[in-house]
Design an enzyme around this catalytic site. Sequence first.
Site, PDB file in Angstrom:
ATOM      1  N   HIS A  19       0.846  -1.196   0.000  1.00 60.13           N
ATOM      2  CA  HIS A  19       0.000   0.000   0.000  1.00 60.13           C
ATOM      3  C   HIS A  19       0.883   1.248   0.000  1.00 60.13           C
ATOM      4  CE1 HIS A  19       0.947   0.507   4.214  1.00 60.13           C
ATOM      5  NE2 HIS A  19       0.379  -0.646   4.539  1.00 60.13           N
ATOM      6  N   HIS A  22       4.027   1.549   2.259  1.00 61.22           N
ATOM      7  CA  HIS A  22       5.213   0.841   1.764  1.00 61.22           C
ATOM      8  C   HIS A  22       5.851   1.625   0.624  1.00 61.22           C
ATOM      9  CE1 HIS A  22       2.520  -2.682   3.043  1.00 61.22           C
ATOM     10  NE2 HIS A  22       3.374  -2.459   4.015  1.00 61.22           N
ATOM     11  N   CYS A 129       2.687  -9.885  20.068  1.00 54.82           N
ATOM     12  CA  CYS A 129       1.796  -9.359  19.022  1.00 54.82           C
ATOM     13  C   CYS A 129       2.221  -9.980  17.701  1.00 54.82           C
ATOM     14  CB  CYS A 129       1.866  -7.834  18.931  1.00 54.82           C
ATOM     15  SG  CYS A 129       0.977  -7.225  17.470  1.00 54.82           S
ATOM     16  N   CYS A 132       3.063  -7.418  14.884  1.00 51.70           N
ATOM     17  CA  CYS A 132       4.402  -6.802  14.995  1.00 51.70           C
ATOM     18  C   CYS A 132       5.485  -7.868  14.976  1.00 51.70           C
ATOM     19  CB  CYS A 132       4.575  -6.051  16.310  1.00 51.70           C
ATOM     20  SG  CYS A 132       3.502  -4.660  16.567  1.00 51.70           S
ATOM     21  N   CYS A 150      -2.177  -4.334  21.421  1.00 54.88           N
ATOM     22  CA  CYS A 150      -0.966  -3.712  20.856  1.00 54.88           C
ATOM     23  C   CYS A 150      -1.290  -2.265  20.454  1.00 54.88           C
ATOM     24  CB  CYS A 150      -0.535  -4.530  19.640  1.00 54.88           C
ATOM     25  SG  CYS A 150       0.453  -3.633  18.465  1.00 54.88           S
ATOM     26  N   HIS A 153      -1.171  -1.968  16.295  1.00 55.36           N
ATOM     27  CA  HIS A 153      -2.194  -2.619  15.472  1.00 55.36           C
ATOM     28  C   HIS A 153      -3.578  -2.642  16.113  1.00 55.36           C
ATOM     29  CE1 HIS A 153       1.625  -4.099  13.822  1.00 55.36           C
ATOM     30  NE2 HIS A 153       0.989  -3.955  12.688  1.00 55.36           N
ATOM     31  N   LYS A 305      -3.424   5.418  10.674  1.00 58.55           N
ATOM     32  CA  LYS A 305      -2.279   4.926   9.912  1.00 58.55           C
ATOM     33  C   LYS A 305      -2.749   4.119   8.700  1.00 58.55           C
ATOM     34  CE  LYS A 305       1.795   2.013  10.286  1.00 58.55           C
ATOM     35  NZ  LYS A 305       1.705   0.611  10.005  1.00 58.55           N
ATOM     36  N   LYS A 308      -2.351  -2.351   6.379  1.00 59.81           N
ATOM     37  CA  LYS A 308      -2.984  -3.522   5.778  1.00 59.81           C
ATOM     38  C   LYS A 308      -4.199  -3.966   6.582  1.00 59.81           C
ATOM     39  CE  LYS A 308       1.042  -5.604   5.807  1.00 59.81           C
ATOM     40  NZ  LYS A 308       2.365  -5.931   5.345  1.00 59.81           N
TER      41      LYS A 308
HETATM   42  N1  MSP Z   1       8.825  -6.939   7.742  1.00 60.62           N
HETATM   43  C1  MSP Z   1       8.969  -5.851   8.628  1.00 60.62           C
HETATM   44  C2  MSP Z   1      10.256  -5.101   8.346  1.00 60.62           C
HETATM   45  C3  MSP Z   1      11.495  -5.937   8.411  1.00 60.62           C
HETATM   46  S1  MSP Z   1      12.902  -5.029   8.017  1.00 60.62           S
HETATM   47  C4  MSP Z   1      14.134  -6.031   8.384  1.00 60.62           C
HETATM   48  C5  MSP Z   1       7.800  -4.887   8.483  1.00 60.62           C
HETATM   49  N2  MSP Z   1       7.108  -4.986   7.360  1.00 60.62           N
HETATM   50  S2  MSP Z   1       5.805  -4.127   7.016  1.00 60.62           S
HETATM   51  O1  MSP Z   1       5.410  -4.560   5.707  1.00 60.62           O
HETATM   52  O2  MSP Z   1       4.838  -4.243   8.039  1.00 60.62           O
HETATM   53  O3  MSP Z   1       6.218  -2.629   7.019  1.00 60.62           O
HETATM   54  C6  MSP Z   1       7.313  -2.211   6.270  1.00 60.62           C
HETATM   55  C7  MSP Z   1       7.547  -0.741   6.391  1.00 60.62           C
HETATM   56  O4  MSP Z   1       6.468  -0.013   5.859  1.00 60.62           O
HETATM   57  C8  MSP Z   1       7.768  -0.258   7.825  1.00 60.62           C
HETATM   58  O5  MSP Z   1       8.899   0.575   7.843  1.00 60.62           O
HETATM   59  C9  MSP Z   1       6.582   0.568   8.094  1.00 60.62           C
HETATM   60  O6  MSP Z   1       6.884   1.637   8.940  1.00 60.62           O
HETATM   61  C10 MSP Z   1       6.260   1.077   6.692  1.00 60.62           C
HETATM   62  N3  MSP Z   1       4.910   1.530   6.662  1.00 60.62           N
HETATM   63  C11 MSP Z   1       3.778   0.769   6.788  1.00 60.62           C
HETATM   64  N4  MSP Z   1       2.713   1.614   6.841  1.00 60.62           N
HETATM   65  C12 MSP Z   1       3.145   2.894   6.778  1.00 60.62           C
HETATM   66  C13 MSP Z   1       2.514   4.121   6.729  1.00 60.62           C
HETATM   67  N5  MSP Z   1       1.212   4.235   6.822  1.00 60.62           N
HETATM   68  N6  MSP Z   1       3.275   5.227   6.545  1.00 60.62           N
HETATM   69  C14 MSP Z   1       4.644   5.146   6.378  1.00 60.62           C
HETATM   70  N7  MSP Z   1       5.269   3.988   6.423  1.00 60.62           N
HETATM   71  C15 MSP Z   1       4.556   2.861   6.738  1.00 60.62           C
HETATM   72  O7  MSP Z   1       7.583  -4.097   9.374  1.00 60.62           O
END
Ligand code: MSP
Length: 674
Positions: A19, A22, A129, A132, A150, A153, A305, A308
């Site tokens: 999304h 990411h 969690c 997380c 948590c 989430h 936020k 997903k």
């Molecule tokens: N798999 C772990 C990261 C492992 S790194 C060794 C993870 N994955 S995640 O898919 O949940 O999130 C990945 C990244 O996307 C995180 O840095 C998270 O902060 C970022 N974001 C997810 N949603 C976000 C927003 N709404 N805004 C900005 N960044 C966000 O965590």
Amino acid sequence: MSRPFYITTPIYYVNDKPHLGHAYATMCADTFARFHRMIGDRTRFLTGTDEHGQKVEEAAKKRSLTPQQLVDDVAPHFSAMWDALGISNDDFVRTTEGRHKDVVRALWKRIAERNRDDLYLASYSGWYCVACEAFYTESQLEKQGEQWVCTIHHRPVDWIAKERSWFFRLSAYQQRLIDHIEANPDFIRPDAYRKEVLGFLRGEVRDLSVSRTSFRWGIDVPEGDPDGDHHVIYVWMDALVNYLSALGMSGDLYETFWKTGAVHLIGKDILRFHAVYWPCFLMAAELPLPRTILCTGWWTIGGRKISKSIPATRVDPVQLAGDLNSDRALGIDALRYFLLRETPLGNDGDLIYENLIERHNADLANDLGNLFNRSLTMIGKFAPVAPPAFDGAAAGALAEVANGAIAAARAAWEAFQPSRALEATWKLVAEANAFIDRTKPWALAKEGKHAELAQVLGALQASLWTLRLLVAPAMPATARALGRVLGVDASHDDDVRWPEAFGQGMPAMRLQAPSPLFPRIDEKRGVELVNGWLGEAAAPPAPAPAPPTSTTTSTSTPTSTVTIASAPIVFDDFGKIDLRVAQVVTAQAVPKAKKLLHLTVDVGEGRHRTVVAGIAEAYKPEQLVGRKVLLVANLAPATIRGIQSEGMILAAGDDAIVGLGAVDPDVPVGTRVR
Ligand code: MSP
């Protein structure tokens, strides 16, 4: 002086599709990588997917797939999205790849060999969690009723009762890490996050449970199963290693990029894993630490936020911006520009669609787009009598501003401050526009002042050339398009170099006729776009509107003295109003309208409606999402502040709204109210 630059994004969980949150991280990293390539640094940019752990195992179970099937199904969505968005990563690592698993095991063994006591077996119980993939103490959680929840989430955590596990002796590295952070001010950026980590490290630091026995989907602990249980390595100890496993633990890539220090761009929810656990694992393995942990804030929508786990917030970047091959929607560069410029890296930003359009129109269509159009048109028209001649000294204030912009933008990109870099760049855009107004090339032509005119055109041409380079890290496709209209098309992005000074090293150009770069989004198109983004699923047109009937009742206090001021109506009149139970899906402020909120509501069967409601002074957007309301569904549509409103939400009160129509939470959306 050039030095290698290695930047990484977090690797994304593959339990669902990517999304905008990411995409933001990936676009930021892409921008920094592009800038470093431009200043001549040998650059490597890594992204990838995090494919092990309980969360993925559970997601697979829900879809009746094996974990491997699930990750093979979802991982390509990430690489496809980065391709669609024109991301310039040099590698894509998956944690289920052999090259990764080998390095994870090697790292574990290296810690065990070099600092034997740092890994030990013990029993663990505590809160976990799954979203997380992290353990928490009660002080880190929130209590909701009887449940611990948590804070990221907002879902209940699981109690892990006495699981035997391997532990990593984090406490042994506490002081060393504090010393490292204090000696290296750039180790955690921006500074607020550095302070947060120091605060954490100055408290009690517990050892970390680094293996799990309750599920299988992970990398086996190389020690085998000393107590008969099957241990898989804790998913974070596995995932963090991707930054190293993608380079290998020896050879050119390792020597060049690992030894000079990686820059890990991450979101604030995963700061502790990167700024505490990862450096401590590396210290225990006696390996070099990253150079910088660069932490971004979160993008929210209606104050929540983008995530997903909350479907209404799951903004799809390709739906928002289009992809490389489409010219519908907004355009990738406009989205990149907005995300990078709107909020300083490290801060949270609320995605307000109207602001996205406003910035597109103001900064891109008006300021940058018009500058190119006006300049190219004039140069095309006057060049036959006054071919552009560049003389930096004669360009006066424009040259000064341009040199200031080149230096300030460079410093800001180097310091990982995109909003400042773009602000500095737009100073030149503004000055070049003002330069045209000041020098009035058309008047110079009329007066036959050809020598002066040639210099004005030369200075303008140099401004366009400079800007084309300054925007390139953030807006690569735009930079290519500008290169084409200037006739200096670089065959590859790598050929584009950051300018040393205004006009210096400017090549010969063969200017083309201008074509609008960022066509202005007019009000009608803006409404269409916003409605599309809000997930407006082609709602059938409202039934033929009945003339609005006044239904105002005064309900200030429920006593017998309440007077019903409205004239009585017969039942048939009331029956003309189609009242429905609806649920708020998204809510946003309407820019520059204190009282209005822009809502999308679910009216049942997956149909959504847009409603503009005058309740902003009583409700914050985030208080409304998920809430059931009463909707007048057959009110004639009306355009309010450029947004087409298709219904009215019932609320009590006039000036001060005291409550939305009360609806029993169990009533399904779409139910007719009579
Ligand atoms: N798999 C772990 C990261 C492992 S790194 C060794 C993870 N994955 S995640 O898919 O949940 O999130 C990945 C990244 O996307 C995180 O840095 C998270 O902060 C970022 N974001 C997810 N949603 C976000 C927003 N709404 N805004 C900005 N960044 C966000 O965590």
